[in-house]
Write a protein that holds these residues in place. Structure first.
Motif, PDB file in Angstrom:
ATOM      1  N   UNK A 171      10.188   6.394  11.647  1.00 23.87           N
ATOM      2  CA  UNK A 171      10.392   6.661  10.216  1.00 23.87           C
ATOM      3  C   UNK A 171      10.146   5.394   9.399  1.00 23.87           C
ATOM      4  N   UNK A 172      10.679   4.274   9.887  1.00 24.94           N
ATOM      5  CA  UNK A 172      10.528   3.024   9.143  1.00 24.94           C
ATOM      6  C   UNK A 172       9.057   2.646   9.043  1.00 24.94           C
ATOM      7  N   UNK A 173       8.321   2.821  10.174  1.00 25.85           N
ATOM      8  CA  UNK A 173       6.899   2.491  10.157  1.00 25.85           C
ATOM      9  C   UNK A 173       6.171   3.412   9.187  1.00 25.85           C
ATOM     10  N   UNK A 174       6.568   4.678   9.187  1.00 29.15           N
ATOM     11  CA  UNK A 174       5.922   5.638   8.278  1.00 29.15           C
ATOM     12  C   UNK A 174       6.170   5.266   6.820  1.00 29.15           C
ATOM     13  N   UNK A 175       7.371   4.766   6.545  1.00 29.25           N
ATOM     14  CA  UNK A 175       7.644   4.399   5.147  1.00 29.25           C
ATOM     15  C   UNK A 175       6.765   3.229   4.716  1.00 29.25           C
ATOM     16  N   UNK A 176       6.349   2.411   5.671  1.00 26.19           N
ATOM     17  CA  UNK A 176       5.440   1.314   5.326  1.00 26.19           C
ATOM     18  C   UNK A 176       3.989   1.795   5.279  1.00 26.19           C
ATOM     19  N   UNK A 177       3.615   2.678   6.219  1.00 24.44           N
ATOM     20  CA  UNK A 177       2.199   2.964   6.452  1.00 24.44           C
ATOM     21  C   UNK A 177       1.725   4.313   5.932  1.00 24.44           C
ATOM     22  N   UNK A 178       2.648   5.124   5.402  1.00 24.61           N
ATOM     23  CA  UNK A 178       2.255   6.424   4.867  1.00 24.61           C
ATOM     24  C   UNK A 178       1.041   6.275   3.948  1.00 24.61           C
ATOM     25  N   UNK A 179       0.027   7.130   4.180  1.00 27.08           N
ATOM     26  CA  UNK A 179      -1.243   6.936   3.481  1.00 27.08           C
ATOM     27  C   UNK A 179      -1.105   7.093   1.966  1.00 27.08           C
ATOM     28  N   UNK A 180      -0.383   8.148   1.519  1.00 32.19           N
ATOM     29  CA  UNK A 180      -0.293   8.381   0.063  1.00 32.19           C
ATOM     30  C   UNK A 180       0.764   7.508  -0.603  1.00 32.19           C
ATOM     31  N   UNK A 181       1.955   7.406   0.029  1.00 32.66           N
ATOM     32  CA  UNK A 181       3.068   6.762  -0.674  1.00 32.66           C
ATOM     33  C   UNK A 181       3.566   5.479  -0.035  1.00 32.66           C
ATOM     34  N   UNK A 182       3.027   5.131   1.135  1.00 32.02           N
ATOM     35  CA  UNK A 182       3.606   4.025   1.886  1.00 32.02           C
ATOM     36  C   UNK A 182       3.614   2.700   1.140  1.00 32.02           C
ATOM     37  N   UNK A 183       4.536   1.842   1.556  1.00 35.41           N
ATOM     38  CA  UNK A 183       4.720   0.549   0.893  1.00 35.41           C
ATOM     39  C   UNK A 183       3.449  -0.299   0.975  1.00 35.41           C
ATOM     40  N   UNK A 184       2.753  -0.256   2.105  1.00 32.88           N
ATOM     41  CA  UNK A 184       1.531  -1.037   2.248  1.00 32.88           C
ATOM     42  C   UNK A 184       0.464  -0.578   1.257  1.00 32.88           C
ATOM     43  N   UNK A 185       0.157   0.715   1.304  1.00 26.06           N
ATOM     44  CA  UNK A 185      -0.942   1.215   0.477  1.00 26.06           C
ATOM     45  C   UNK A 185      -0.640   1.204  -1.010  1.00 26.06           C
ATOM     46  N   UNK A 186       0.614   1.405  -1.374  1.00 29.42           N
ATOM     47  CA  UNK A 186       0.949   1.523  -2.804  1.00 29.42           C
ATOM     48  C   UNK A 186       1.348   0.191  -3.432  1.00 29.42           C
ATOM     49  N   UNK A 187       1.951  -0.687  -2.678  1.00 24.44           N
ATOM     50  CA  UNK A 187       2.489  -1.904  -3.278  1.00 24.44           C
ATOM     51  C   UNK A 187       1.735  -3.163  -2.804  1.00 24.44           C
ATOM     52  N   UNK A 188       1.676  -3.357  -1.473  1.00 26.96           N
ATOM     53  CA  UNK A 188       1.125  -4.617  -0.960  1.00 26.96           C
ATOM     54  C   UNK A 188      -0.390  -4.718  -1.152  1.00 26.96           C
ATOM     55  N   UNK A 189      -1.122  -3.693  -0.666  1.00 23.62           N
ATOM     56  CA  UNK A 189      -2.583  -3.784  -0.730  1.00 23.62           C
ATOM     57  C   UNK A 189      -3.103  -3.865  -2.168  1.00 23.62           C
ATOM     58  N   UNK A 190      -2.569  -3.063  -3.121  1.00 19.65           N
ATOM     59  CA  UNK A 190      -3.030  -3.213  -4.514  1.00 19.65           C
ATOM     60  C   UNK A 190      -2.820  -4.627  -5.048  1.00 19.65           C
ATOM     61  N   UNK A 191      -1.689  -5.248  -4.658  1.00 26.32           N
ATOM     62  CA  UNK A 191      -1.417  -6.622  -5.099  1.00 26.32           C
ATOM     63  C   UNK A 191      -2.522  -7.575  -4.632  1.00 26.32           C
ATOM     64  N   UNK A 192      -3.032  -7.308  -3.414  1.00 27.24           N
ATOM     65  CA  UNK A 192      -4.063  -8.175  -2.855  1.00 27.24           C
ATOM     66  C   UNK A 192      -5.453  -7.698  -3.241  1.00 27.24           C
ATOM     67  N   UNK A 193      -5.515  -6.581  -3.972  1.00 32.49           N
ATOM     68  CA  UNK A 193      -6.810  -6.048  -4.384  1.00 32.49           C
ATOM     69  C   UNK A 193      -7.594  -5.429  -3.243  1.00 32.49           C
ATOM     70  N   UNK A 194      -6.902  -4.886  -2.241  1.00 37.15           N
ATOM     71  CA  UNK A 194      -7.583  -4.247  -1.111  1.00 37.15           C
ATOM     72  C   UNK A 194      -7.439  -2.731  -1.240  1.00 37.15           C
TER      73      UNK A 194
END
Lengths: 315, 294
Positions: free
Chosen positions: A137-160
C-alpha cells in the motif's frame, strides 16, 4: 553388552517418560510441518494424478517420470531468469544493507541524548514491523500512476514526465532495492548497534588521549571490533541467498505480469506455478532446485561460520 | 568543545533525515485516508490536501460486518497461535535442555535440521491440503506458523541451560517434584523475559501473516485483516462485491476509492503502532538474540 545398553536405555525412557511426553507435541509438529514435506519432495520426480490424495499417495503414489520436470524447467529461459534475479537481488541486498546499517549504527551510537537515540531507533525500526501487504500500500501511494506522490508531486517538480511505474520493468531493480533497504535497515542497525555498544570504552579513551579523530576511531576501533559480527551476519545471509523475501517480490510489484523480467524470483515462480498456473510439476521441480542448492549453501556458510566462532554456528 | 557540538548537530541531522524517510510513507498514508476524494483526483496524494474528509472512514463504518469479522479472526489466530506456539516450543526446549532426556542429541539435531533443509512450498501445501485437509479452515492460519522458526526452540533451550542452575532442578527433583511441576513452577517463572520476547516475535508474525491466508483460504469469510488488505490492494471494490455481509447498496461511483484504500491500510497498521512503544524493549532484545544466537 549390546543388550545391557538397550536395557539401560529402556529404563531411562521409562524413568523420564514425562520429559519425552513434554517433547512430543513439538516433535509431532516438526514431523507434520517439516519432515513430511521433506519426504514429499519426491513429487518433483513424478507426474501428479489429481484424483489420488492422502499421505500414502503423496509419498508413494503417482507415476515416476525421472528428471522430466527438471528438463522442462531448465529448457526454458525462466530457470536462468529466476536464478539470476534471486542471486543478484540478494547479493545486492546483503552488501548494501550491511554497509548502510553499520553506518547508521555508528552515527546512532554517537548520539549523546539517550532519549533522542531511543526515538531514532524506534522510528527506523518501524518499517520492519509492518506486513509486506502494508508495504504494498505504501509503495502504491508513492507510485500510483494517476495520483501517486512520485508522479504528481516529485516528478513535476523536477520537470520529468509521469512514469507508468507498474508496467516498466527497468525501474524495479532500484525500487525493490530501496524498499528492501527501507524495510530492513532498522533491524540490521539494531544488531550492529548492540555489537558496538559492547565495545570496551577504554579503547576510545586511549585513542582520544593519543589524539585520534572521530573518523580514525571509527575506522581503527569500531569497525575492526565489530568485524566478527559483520562476518557472521553476512555469512548467514549468504547461506540464504537462494531464498528470497516472497512478500517483497509479490506484494510490492502488485504481482504485475509486465514486471516479471526484473521481479520474478524463485519463490514467486514456485508460487505462481502452484497457485495460479496449476503446473505442479514445474513448480515442485523449481522448489526442489531451491531447497537442494539452498541446503548446500547453508551447510557451506555454517562451516565457514564455525571456523570463525563455534558458538555462532547452527551445529 | 566546539567541534563536538558541530559533530552532534551533524549526527542529529543525519538521524533525523533517516527517521523522516522511514516515517514519511506512513504520514502520507494517514493524510490521504483523511483527504477529500476530489482533491486527491485533482492534486494526487498530497501531504497538504485542499480539504479533509472523513468520508473514507464513514464508508468503512458502513462495511463494519466484514471488517469486524476479519479483525476478530486476526485477533483469534494471533492469540491462539502465540500461546500454543510458546507452549509447545518451551516444552520441547525444556526436554532438550535436560541431560537426562533420552536421545537428546538426535532430537536436537532433528530440530536444527529443519533450519537447513525444507521441503519447499509445493510438498508443504500438499501435506496441509491433501493429507490434513486444512484448506479453508482457521487452523490453516494457525498451524503452519506455530514454530515460525525452529531457531526459537534453540534460543529458549540455551536460555534454560544458561540461566537456570542445574542444582535448582536437581533439588526439586530430589524433593519429589514431577517434571511438569519443575517446568511450570520453576522454569517458566524464571524465564519470563525470554518468553515475553519470543511471544512478542510470534505475535507480530501472526498479526502480519498474509501468506497462509493467500494459499490456504479461498473463502472470504475466513479472511484475516491482512488477507482482506491483500485482496483490496488489487481490487478496491472487493469489500462490497463478495457477499461478505457489507452493505452494497451504495453505488460504486460514490465510493471514495483512493481514500478508502489508504484508510483500510491505516486500520491494518494501527494496532501494531499502538502497542509498539510499550513492547519496544522486548522487541529489540528479541531481534538481537534472534540474530546472534544465545
Amino acid at each position: 553388552m549390546n543388550q545391557s545398553r538397550w536395557r539401560k536405555f529402556r529404563k531411562r525412557v521409562v524413568r523420564h517418560r514425562m520429559l519425552i511426553l513434554m517433547a512430543l507435541p513439538g516433535l509431532a509438529y516438526l514431523v507434520i510441518n517439516n519432515y513430511l514435506p521433506m519426504l514429499g519432495v519426491t513429487i518433483a520426480f513424478k507426474e501428479i494424478d489429481y484424483s489420488r490424495k492422502g499421505l500414502f499417495n503423496l509419498l508413494f503414489g503417482h507415476e515416476w517420470i525421472g528428471f522430466k520436470n527438471f528438463e522442462y524447467l531448465f529448457r526454458t529461459d525462466d530457470a536462468y531468469t529466476i536464478t539470476r534475479n534471486t542471486i543478484l537481488y540478494n547479493g545486492l541486498f546483503i552488501v548494501l544493507n550491511t554497509v548502510v546499517a553499520i553506518a547508521v549504527a555508528i552515527v546512532l551510537n554517537e548520539i549523546r541524548s539517550r532519549f533522542m537515540s531511543r526515538l531514532y531507533q524506534s522510528l527506523i525500526l518501524l518499517p520492519y514491523l509492518i506486513s509486506m501487504v502494508i508495504v504494498g500500500y505504501l509503495a502504491l501511494s508513492m507510485l500510483n500512476v494517476e495520483n501517486g506522490f512520485m508522479n504528481k508531486i516529485i516528478l513535476p517538480l523536477l520537470g520529468i514526465d509521469p512514469v507508468s511505474w507498474y508496467s516498466e520493468p527497468a525501474y524495479w531493480p532500484y525500487i525493490l532495492t530501496f524498499v528492501n533497504l527501507w524495510k530492513n535497515v532498522g533491524y540490521l542497525c539494531i544488531i550492529y548497534l548492540a555489537a558496538i555498544v559492547g565495545i570496551n570504552h577504554e579503547y576510545y579513551e586511549a585513542a582520544v588521549i593519543d589524539g585520534a579523530s572521530k573518523w580514525q576511531q571509527i575506522t581503527r576501533i569500531t569497525v575492526p571490533l565489530i568485524a566478527p559480527t559483520i562476518t557472521i551476519m553476512m555469512l548467514l545471509a549468504v547461506g540464504r541467498i537462494f531464498y528470497s523475501d516472497f512478500g517483497l517480490f509479490y506484494q510490492v510489484p502488485l504481482n504485475s505480469g509486465a514486471l516479471k523480467p526484473t521481479t520474478d524470483v524463485i519463490d514467486t515462480y514456485v508460487y505462481r506455478g502452484l497457485m495460479t498456473l496449476g503446473d505442479i510439476g514445474m513448480s515442485s521441480a523449481a522448489g526442489l532446485y531451491q531447497s537442494a542448492v539452498g541446503f548446500v549453501l547453508i551447510l557451506l556458510s555454517n562451516w565457514l561460520v564455525r571456523r570463525r566462532s563455534r558458538d555462532q554456528a547452527l551445529f | 568543545m566546539r567541534t563536538n557540538a558541530v559533530q552532534q548537530t551533524l549526527f542529529h541531522a543525519i538521524m533525523a533525515a533517516l527517521s523522516a524517510a522511514c516515517l514519511f510513507p506512513f504520514i502520507l498514508l494517514f493524510v490521504v485516508s483523511f483527504s477529500d476524494e476530489q482533491s486527491i483526483i485533482l492534486n494526487g496524494y498530497s501531504l497538504i490536501p485542499d480539504s479533509f474528509s472523513l468520508e473514507a472512514y464513514r464508508y468503512l463504518w458502513g462495511q463494519l460486518t466484514p471488517l469486524a469479522r476479519a479483525y476478530g479472526i486476526t485477533v483469534l489466530i494471533t492469540a491462539v497461535g502465540t500461546i500454543t506456539g510458546l507452549l509447545i516450543s518451551s516444552l520441547l526446549a525444556y526436554s532438550l535442555s535436560r541431560d537426562e532426556m533420552p536421545l537428546r542429541r538426535v532430537l536436537s539435531f532433528l530440530v536444527v535440521f529443519t533450519l537447513l533443509f525444507n521441503g519447499g512450498l509445493v510438498p508443504t501445501y500438499l501435506v496441509y491440503t491433501e493429507v490434513f485437509h486444512l484448506k479453508n479452515t482457521l487452523l490453516a492460519l494457525i498451524v503452519p506458523g506455530l514454530l515460525t522458526n525452529a531457531f526459537f526452540i534453540l534460543i529458549i533451550r540455551t536460555f534454560f541451560k544458561m540461566s537456570i542452575p542445574g542444582a535448582v532442578i536437581e533439588s526439586a527433583y530430589i524433593d519429589g517434584a514431577s517434571e511438569w511441576t519443575i517446568f511450570s513452577r520453576i522454569i517458566l517463572p524464571l524465564s519470563l523475559p525470554i518468553l515475553a520476547t519470543i511471544g512478542m516475535m510470534l505475535t507480530i508474525a501472526y498479526w502480519n501473516d498474509w501468506f497462509n491466508g493467500l494459499i490456504y483460504i479461498t473463502n472470504p469469510k475466513l479472511y484475516s485483516i491482512q488477507n482482506l488488505l491483500n485482496r483490496m490492494l488489487s481490487n478496491i471494490q472487493f469489500l462490497m462485491q463478495n457477499d461478505l455481509g457489507g452493505r452494497s447498496s451504495e453505488s460504486l461511483a460514490q465510493m471514495p476509492m483512493n481514500a478508502v484504500r489508504m484508510a483500510m491500510a491505516v486500520i491494518g497498521i494501527l494496532p501494531i503502532l499502538c502497542i509498539y512503544p510499550f513492547f519496544q524493549k522486548y522487541l529489540v532484545k528479541g531481534l538481537v538474540i534472534g540474530a546472534v544466537k544465545g
